[in-house]
Motif scaffolding. Sequence first.
Motif: not given
Length: 679
Positions: A15, A188, A373
């Motif tokens: 991440v 993400s 992510f």
Amino acid sequence: MDYSNKVKTFFGGKVVRKDLTAQVKGSAVVPTYVLEYLLGQYCASDDDATVAEGIERIRDILKSNFVHRSDAEYVKSLVRERGQHRIIDKISVLLNDKQNQYEADFANLMIRDVPIADRIVTQHRKLLSGAGVWCIIDLTYDHARDAKVRWGIETVKPIQVSGIDLEEYINARAYFSTEEWLDLLMHSVGYEPSHFSRRDKLIQLSRLIPFVENNYNFIELGPKGTGKSHVFSELSPHGVLVSGGDVSKATLFVNNSTKQLGLLGFWDVVALDEFEQEKNSRTTDADLVKILQNYMANQSFNRGNETIMATASMAFVGNTKHTVPYMLKNSHLFESIPQTYLKGAFLDRMHLYIPGWEVRILKENVFSRGHGFIVDYLAEILRELRRFDYSELLTPYADLDATLTQRDKLAIRKTFSGLAKLLYPHRQFTPEEAEELIEFAVEGRRRVKEQLYRIDETFAQQPAQFRYIFKPTGQEKDVETLEKLNLNGSTPEGGAGESGSESGAIAGAEPAKPTLFIGDREFKENQTGVSYRKLFGDYLRGATQITLIDPYIRSHHQFRQLMEFCVLLHELKPLEQEIELEVQTWIDTDKEKDPQKELEKTQAIFDQITESVAELGIRLTVQFDASIHDRFIYTSNGWKIRLGMGLDIYQKPDLYDVANVLPEKRKCRKKFEISYGRL
């Protein structure tokens, strides 16, 4: 464990803080997955000093190695002076059969026909796709007088993660709530989840379904500036975005001259951008549409005597020219796409049409500042999940209507499968969560089919019923598109009689007043046209005593909603009439540091409202009752209305949104029900 620590605990090294991407990007015209690859290399730390040092290192790399087109001549000079220099550029490779060698073209450095070793091409086949791949390249220069070619390629490293552990990813999902997982996926893809409703999040994440589902056909049409093409251009090295006006049979399928496979043979997702008429000044090749139509149905195409099977998903994204009400009344929701594609057989291959008009125009405050992510890691995970089919998870929950065609059912199952892989890769969800995915999938397919009824009359001859039996409850559910609900309005419908007892007419008698609806009505998240006047107006008219029970009137916006309710009562009554309004509510004093002070503060606000609405002929009294839970309206003219969420049904609009002054334009913040009954 809070969200941030949970993310770093289970996905450490996978991440990145999304605001760092914007910090390092600057003017570099480079995909997000390239930047986050570098961030993962140099900023995988919680230490501010290490992160700051890493950002400077990345900036140096971009300055020294990333090739801007404007600096191409300088970089070429640098390679010549040093003999070898590392660059970041997008390269594509072709086979020169006359010279019997592979040759690379550099997108930004603008040099062509550079020999590249067979071993490199064999190792990285996607270099042959024609669309180009971002790589870290060691480029050489030969000063020898007799050199046939000056430029050389020493090494090539496509920018991507080295490996993933799908089982680790799936197992970690179980430690996150669904809301936390939704937020992680939103971060993400680059968005701050607090600015999006649950339905908004599903719409955004549905753009990822083509990356996680083989042979998935997706379309999104909507206003400009809503990020339609962002996912397809920035978030995965396995997808390619091309202009819809530039595609050809050779580009997509096979170049008959060179026998080179087109994009569908190399990429997981091929997205056609600017998929609208004005962007396609030349006439689209009708044969292209026919071949594409067959591919979308059969997952194959021909190359000479050979049939090529492919798993690439197709995405079509473009802008609309008119508002949704205009299109629904005067044309159809596909009106902006090129005329050659407006064929029922082609459009029927679409598995999902997401309502791009519901997506808000992107502003600076909606971009993520939290951990998400690394997009290249997520891209590899999604690619791995393409190997699995989650559509069987729908079977225990839904029995789709028999009038739906096999193509309808396939579309619904594929959308459900894709969403389940994204949200529930561990295959565990509640019946309510399953229902949410089913309804989203059915609505997305219904949007396609209902427009086909307008475009091609052969489809209208056998209309399908987009409903299903929800097996956990046995209830039959009819799924309507939100835009149709909004267009038709949300006033409770009348019937032939409240319960059948008042139906019929007596000769010579005065016409009876329209009978008001009795029963339950369901409202969707993001639905508009749901004003207090439409919901309650006809039921409150004539009442002189009203009791409102709502335990949640505590925040600024909830007090404002109470005042709007009082204004509605004023507008419904004769000027000289007075209405007694009793409000029963409560404050959760257990959560307050100083309960008495909070109670006094709330009472003071109610006192101000009481004084203000008295001028409107509304006599307001407030009772605090810790025992209440459900929300109701009771009226002296005989109505009992159960409020699913009380008066607090709306999303908070932006400061300069017309919804601030026009209630019909406000969006419902969640799915809820209202029940109308007689006392």
